[in-house]
Design a protein around this motif. Structure first.
Motif, short mmCIF file in Angstrom:
data_model
loop_
_atom_site.label_atom_id
_atom_site.label_comp_id
_atom_site.label_asym_id
_atom_site.label_seq_id
_atom_site.Cartn_x
_atom_site.Cartn_y
_atom_site.Cartn_z
N ALA A 181 68.67 52.85 50.80
CA ALA A 181 67.22 53.05 50.68
C ALA A 181 66.42 52.29 51.74
O ALA A 181 65.57 52.88 52.43
N PRO A 182 66.62 50.98 51.93
CA PRO A 182 65.87 50.30 53.00
C PRO A 182 66.27 50.75 54.39
O PRO A 182 65.46 50.73 55.31
N THR A 185 64.26 53.93 55.11
CA THR A 185 62.81 53.73 55.19
C THR A 185 62.39 52.70 56.24
O THR A 185 61.19 52.51 56.45
N HIS A 192 63.67 44.52 49.95
CA HIS A 192 63.71 45.70 49.10
C HIS A 192 64.08 45.32 47.67
O HIS A 192 63.43 45.74 46.70
N THR A 379 67.68 60.32 48.53
CA THR A 379 67.20 59.13 49.24
C THR A 379 66.92 59.43 50.71
O THR A 379 65.88 59.06 51.24
N GLY A 383 63.15 59.75 51.82
CA GLY A 383 62.73 58.72 52.76
C GLY A 383 62.27 59.29 54.08
O GLY A 383 61.26 58.85 54.65
N GLU A 398 59.20 48.76 52.01
CA GLU A 398 59.80 48.49 50.70
C GLU A 398 59.06 49.18 49.56
O GLU A 398 59.60 49.34 48.46
N SER A 401 60.98 52.52 49.59
CA SER A 401 62.37 52.36 49.15
C SER A 401 62.43 52.03 47.66
O SER A 401 63.36 52.45 46.96
#
Length: 478
Positions: A181-182, A185, A192, A379, A383, A398, A401
């Motif tokens: 996720a981070p 993004t 995050h 994701t 994202g 964040e 995310s």
């Protein structure tokens, strides 16, 4: 020729893209509600329904076929993991691992606090190993057996397992989704994780409270103490219980914590279970291999015993893999056709407030999860599509995310045709819709997500905003 065909491909309009998406929704919903059709065949039909739409955009059949195959190939590794987990479950029953956990779990855990204990136990295992699938396939399988023996409804037990397992998948720095996720993004891992505490901690406390409250209604030794006595007597008479059968768990959890690849780690746990089944439980080598393939077979005449132990095996996962393949095929076709971008582009520039942005991002994340059949697809696509809007509104990555994890990661086991839903249902041996109403953490967390988005609380802005971007936003809001 192929180059010429590619030049004729058009981007879908908003209405055309919406029609494609609604056609799939119609096939699946009508098939399930009106005809109770298997989800596998409905997803296969959905792939066929999309073909004429893509041809209408200028794709030829070879391109469409390539789109399907490219996306379905992503199911290969998860599919092998599913097959390996099927082997693991069969092996752990034959080795006495699952029977040992059930036997001592029934005696040690009181029904009143079983649900919250299950939530905490699965949370600890998942955070320590960084894998929800590993937790569901080990701790989850064992707790399902204990819960059934104690007379706890299987849906409630499944909900507690899923809430705990996917809490760790979301919060552990060892988890692939927590790292993905981070990365997508443009954020940083521990920023995050820290930012997710705002939504996850209050949601987890409420979830634990709910499971504690619900558990107080269960007393004694379960709904039928005679049935429990039958179960424990059968396990004690037919398996050598004790410390030795627990060795496969130690092996698997150790390998997962060492971040060893999932497939060899899971199979190592199964292999150790197979060795114990042969040398400690008295199984023949041929019977052990048969258990690996078709699962543990038992006809005890005791319903609770047969329900708990007659499970596992490589073949038990084949239907789930078929569903995974077709779901990914549908998602790949929609992605290559540009359907998802067309739906987002129609209103992207109109988003000027964190509340609207959060609502749209939540919807996009869930839609991507349902369409793509995978939390990774959700994701990456969520994202990628929403990141420019967060940048335009001068918001830290964040924020995005966190929303993707609050929705996509925790929602993965709730959609029957996603990898998370398929795996969880297969490993626990219950339908997704059975445990879905009791996955409280997955429902409560997005409420906090929306609250923060609408109020603007915890929606961190970048420390050094771009002057031009800031000016544009103020003009737009004026």
């Amino acid at each position: 020729m192929e180059t010429d065909n590619k030049k004729t491909v058009k981007k879908p309009s908003f209405m055309y893209a919406l029609m494609m998406l609604l056609s799939i929704v119609a096939v699946v919903s009508v098939g399930i509600l009106a005809f109770d059709a298997p989800i596998q065949i409905l997803m296969f039909i959905s792939m066929l329904v999309i073909i004429p739409y893509m041809m209408g955009l200028g794709f030829n059949y070879q391109q469409i076929e390539k789109s399907m195959v490219k996306s379905m190939s992503k199911a290969l590794m998860p599919g092998i993991i599913l097959l390996t987990v099927g082997i693991l479950i069969g092996a752990w029953i034959a080795s006495g691992t699952v029977p040992t956990l059930i036997y001592y779990g029934v005696q040690a855990i009181t029904p009143q606090f079983f649900l919250v204990t299950t939530l905490l136990f699965c949370s600890l295992v998942s955070v320590a190993t960084g894998t929800s699938w590993g937790t569901v396939g080990t701790a989850g399988v064992a707790m399902m057996g204990v819960g059934t023996a104690l007379g706890i409804p299987i849906g409630l037990t499944g909900g507690a397992i899923v809430s705990g397992a996917f809490f760790g998948d979301k919060m552990s720095p060892l988890s692939d989704t927590t790292n993905l996720a981070p990365a997508v993004t443009g954020g940083e891992l521990f920023r995050h994780i820290k930012h997710m505490l705002w939504t996850t901690v209050p949601s987890y406390i409420i979830t634990a409270g709910i499971f504690t409250f619900i558990g107080l209604r269960y007393h004694g030794n379960g709904s039928d103490s005679g049935e429990v006595n039958q179960l424990t007597s059968y396990l004690a008479d037919n398996f050598n219980l004790g410390i030795v059968p627990l060795i496969p768990i130690v092996v698997l959890i150790t390998l997962l914590m060492m971040k060893k690849p999932a497939i060899p780690a899971i199979f190592a746990g199964a292999a150790v279970g197979g060795i114990i089944a042969i040398f400690y439980q008295g199984f023949s080598f041929v019977d052990t291999l048969a258990t690996f393939y078709s699962g543990y077979a038992v006809e005890s005449g005791i319903p609770v015993v047969d329900e708990l132990l007659q499970r596992g095996g490589l073949t038990s996962m084949l239907e789930l893999i078929a569903l995974f393949l077709f779901a990914l095929g549908v998602g790949g076709m929609l992605a290559d056709a540009g359907v998802l971008e067309a739906l987002i582009a129609s209103f992207a520039m109109k988003i000027k407030h964190t509340g609207v942005l959060t609502v749209v991002t939540v919807i996009v994340s869930y839609v991507m999860l349902a369409v793509g059949g995978s939390v990774y697809f959700s994701t990456v696509m969520g994202g990628t599509l929403m990141r420019p809007i967060f940048d335009r509104l001068n918001l830290e990555p964040e924020n995005l995310s966190r929303i993707l994890e609050d929705t996509g990661t925790q929602g993965a086991p709730l959609v029957p045709w996603t990898g998370g839903g398929i795996y969880t249902a297969g490993a626990l041996g219950i339908a997704t819709v059975t445990y879905l109403p009791f996955c409280f953490l997955a429902f409560i967390t997005p409420i906090f997500t929306l609250f923060y988005g609408i109020t603007g609380l915890t929606m961190k802005e970048k420390k050094q905003p771009n002057k031009k971007k800031d000016t544009k936003i103020k003009v737009a809001e004026a």
